[in-house]
Design an enzyme around this catalytic site. Structure first.
Site, PDB file in Angstrom:
ATOM      1  N   LYS A   9       0.418   3.484  -2.875  1.00 48.25           N
ATOM      2  CA  LYS A   9      -0.785   4.141  -3.214  1.00 48.25           C
ATOM      3  C   LYS A   9      -0.413   5.743  -3.554  1.00 48.25           C
ATOM      4  O   LYS A   9      -1.199   6.392  -4.365  1.00 48.25           O
ATOM      5  CB  LYS A   9      -1.882   3.919  -2.287  1.00 48.25           C
ATOM      6  CG  LYS A   9      -2.470   2.633  -2.456  1.00 48.25           C
ATOM      7  CD  LYS A   9      -3.522   2.232  -1.150  1.00 48.25           C
ATOM      8  CE  LYS A   9      -3.759   0.698  -1.302  1.00 48.25           C
ATOM      9  NZ  LYS A   9      -4.286   0.182  -0.036  1.00 48.25           N
TER      10      LYS A   9
ATOM     11  N   SER B  98       0.782  -1.295  -0.005  1.00 44.69           N
ATOM     12  CA  SER B  98       0.047   0.016   0.104  1.00 44.69           C
ATOM     13  C   SER B  98       0.918   1.199   0.061  1.00 44.69           C
ATOM     14  O   SER B  98       0.144   2.408  -0.263  1.00 44.69           O
ATOM     15  CB  SER B  98      -0.985  -0.133   1.271  1.00 44.69           C
ATOM     16  OG  SER B  98      -2.088  -0.731   0.971  1.00 44.69           O
TER      17      SER B  98
ATOM     18  N   TYR C 264      -3.105  -3.019 -10.349  1.00 43.85           N
ATOM     19  CA  TYR C 264      -2.930  -2.758  -8.897  1.00 43.85           C
ATOM     20  C   TYR C 264      -1.976  -3.893  -8.178  1.00 43.85           C
ATOM     21  O   TYR C 264      -1.301  -3.530  -7.481  1.00 43.85           O
ATOM     22  CB  TYR C 264      -4.354  -2.434  -8.249  1.00 43.85           C
ATOM     23  CG  TYR C 264      -4.341  -2.405  -6.809  1.00 43.85           C
ATOM     24  CD1 TYR C 264      -3.863  -1.263  -6.231  1.00 43.85           C
ATOM     25  CD2 TYR C 264      -4.650  -3.405  -6.197  1.00 43.85           C
ATOM     26  CE1 TYR C 264      -3.924  -1.326  -4.854  1.00 43.85           C
ATOM     27  CE2 TYR C 264      -4.686  -3.661  -4.703  1.00 43.85           C
ATOM     28  CZ  TYR C 264      -4.072  -2.619  -4.048  1.00 43.85           C
ATOM     29  OH  TYR C 264      -4.252  -2.451  -2.757  1.00 43.85           O
TER      30      TYR C 264
ATOM     31  N   TYR D 256      -5.267   4.316   7.130  1.00 42.36           N
ATOM     32  CA  TYR D 256      -6.504   4.038   7.319  1.00 42.36           C
ATOM     33  C   TYR D 256      -7.288   4.346   8.440  1.00 42.36           C
ATOM     34  O   TYR D 256      -7.321   5.606   8.812  1.00 42.36           O
ATOM     35  CB  TYR D 256      -6.528   2.498   7.283  1.00 42.36           C
ATOM     36  CG  TYR D 256      -5.283   1.808   6.478  1.00 42.36           C
ATOM     37  CD1 TYR D 256      -5.439   1.863   4.957  1.00 42.36           C
ATOM     38  CD2 TYR D 256      -4.248   0.885   6.881  1.00 42.36           C
ATOM     39  CE1 TYR D 256      -4.514   1.444   4.335  1.00 42.36           C
ATOM     40  CE2 TYR D 256      -3.390   0.675   6.309  1.00 42.36           C
ATOM     41  CZ  TYR D 256      -3.476   0.809   4.871  1.00 42.36           C
ATOM     42  OH  TYR D 256      -2.540   0.188   4.000  1.00 42.36           O
TER      43      TYR D 256
ATOM     44  N   VAL E 103       1.066  -3.520   4.244  1.00 41.54           N
ATOM     45  CA  VAL E 103       0.951  -4.633   4.699  1.00 41.54           C
ATOM     46  C   VAL E 103       2.094  -5.659   5.027  1.00 41.54           C
ATOM     47  O   VAL E 103       2.202  -6.588   5.689  1.00 41.54           O
ATOM     48  CB  VAL E 103      -0.271  -5.497   4.079  1.00 41.54           C
ATOM     49  CG1 VAL E 103       0.148  -5.988   2.693  1.00 41.54           C
ATOM     50  CG2 VAL E 103      -0.928  -6.425   5.159  1.00 41.54           C
TER      51      VAL E 103
HETATM   52  N1  GLN Z   1      -1.651  -5.601  -2.012  1.00 38.27           N
HETATM   53  C1  GLN Z   1      -2.409  -5.303  -0.596  1.00 38.27           C
HETATM   54  C2  GLN Z   1      -4.100  -5.512  -0.941  1.00 38.27           C
HETATM   55  O1  GLN Z   1      -4.542  -4.785  -1.822  1.00 38.27           O
HETATM   56  C3  GLN Z   1      -2.142  -3.980  -0.188  1.00 38.27           C
HETATM   57  C4  GLN Z   1      -2.863  -3.783   0.956  1.00 38.27           C
HETATM   58  C5  GLN Z   1      -1.916  -2.997   2.369  1.00 38.27           C
HETATM   59  O2  GLN Z   1      -0.558  -3.202   2.094  1.00 38.27           O
HETATM   60  N2  GLN Z   1      -2.376  -2.609   3.207  1.00 38.27           N
HETATM   61  O3  GLN Z   1      -4.574  -6.234  -0.021  1.00 38.27           O
END
Ligand code: GLN
Length: 345
Positions: free
Chosen positions: A87, A84, A210, A262, A280
């Site tokens: 992003k 993430s 993505y 988040y 993550v």
């Molecule tokens: N590729 C992960 C997902 O879409 C990224 C989520 C994250 O890093 N929180 O679930």
């Protein structure tokens, strides 16, 4: 996040216009690393099978100043998938390509207050996507990347993220394959958005681009360089290359502040006072506009999916290096310019 720090808030940590000297930055970075090195709270993510194998003891951090100074500690050169943390940089590329008004209109910029992969956030909000920092808005943002095919979009995206990093980024094929085999939820989100007219490319192909973007390999050092590029008006302070136009940086950072962590974004801003983004696999970036950025890597996460050691280290450094954007010093405590009446305590 809320345990007391090994020091008190103090006026010495008030935000100033520049980072302290490289020597001081290095000292504080090494101290912070030492404080949190053996913390063992949190758990490594396992919903993407390839990530479950990460070594929880890995811990690295890097600070890159907007003037190009660099300080690294621990496993700062250890590669991991960006997840993430991609992003904000993809959002930046789309702002640059389409204009920030388009992204405001087509994706939105308000915090959802809900977990990163929330479907309820889509159902509960009339606009459906709300923010490019959570999966629904991020997949919609990726769908807006210029290009007629998935491959063209991918090339545009990887070129752009590589400009931020200052080196050609590569995909971790094992992570990409592992997430592709298990990302039914993201596929579902993309199809749901498509049904609502809030996705701007084929849902399966948008999810694929993505997923690839999340699988790009970076280090904590790379994240610091990428963040420092947003702190430096879009110019990579190491390579001197312009990643995006300067005027978009403030908007990217504003959106990060709303949802970079988040549903914990409010608490983060309250404690740390600069925008940040977590991922993550355990990566984090925190950005002090005009000053520089901190990149961290430590796989164990809290229950919202944010790196535990990463948050602690950034909080420590935000105080010590005077990064909090909201901090001020009472005017009466500053030395008065000659001939000016002062309001003294
Ligand atoms: N590729 C992960 C997902 O879409 C990224 C989520 C994250 O890093 N929180 O679930």
């Amino acid at each position: 996040m809320h345990e007391s720090l090994p020091f008190e808030d103090s006026l010495a940590s008030i935000s100033t216009g520049d980072l302290p000297s490289l020597l001081e930055v290095e000292q504080h970075l090494h101290e912070a690393y030492g404080h949190y090195r053996y913390d063992d709270d949190g758990a490594v993510a396992d919903y993407i099978p390839a990530l479950a194998q990460a070594d929880p003891s890995l811990f690295g951090a890097s600070i890159v100043g907007a003037a190009g100074n660099v300080a690294d500690v621990g496993d700062a050169a250890h590669p991991f998938s960006i997840q993430s943390v991609s992003k904000p940089f993809v959002f930046a590329l789309v702002c640059d390509a389409l204009g920030h008004e388009q992204v405001l209109d087509k994706v939105g910029v308000n915090g959802t207050g809900l977990p990163f992969n929330s479907v309820m956030a889509i159902e509960l909000n009339q606009d459906r996507t709300m923010n490019p920092m959570v999966n629904a808005g991020a997949i919609a943002t990726t769908s807006l990347i210029p290009g007629r095919s998935g491959e063209e979009k991918w090339e545009f995206l990887v070129d752009g993220l590589s400009r931020f990093a200052g080196r050609r980024l590569e995909v971790d094929d094992a992570v990409y394959a592992s997430e592709t085999a298990t990302n039914l939820r993201n596929q579902g989100i993309a199809h749901l958005l498509d049904g609502y007219g809030r996705l701007y490319f084929d849902p399966d192909e948008a999810t694929d681009v993505y997923t690839r973007q999340c699988s790009l390999l970076v280090t904590a050092h790379d994240l610091a360089v990428m963040g420092a590029t947003l702190a430096d008006g879009g110019i990579n302070p190491i390579t001197g290359e312009q990643a995006i136009e300067p005027r978009h940086c403030k908007r990217v950072l504003a959106v990060l502040a709303t949802a970079g962590l988040y549903e914990r974004s409010g608490e983060w801003l309250y404690e740390i006072g600069i925008p940040g983004k977590s991922g993550v696999s355990g990566g984090m970036v925190a950005i002090a506009p005009g000053k520089g950025a901190i990149g961290t890597f430590s796989p164990p996460l809290d229950d919202a999916g944010n790196s535990v050691r990463g948050q602690r280290l950034v909080k420590y450094l935000s105080e010590r290096l005077g990064l909090n954007m909201f901090a001020s010093k009472p005017i009466g405590l500053a030395s008065p310019p000659a001939g000016t009446a002062r309001r003294l305590a």
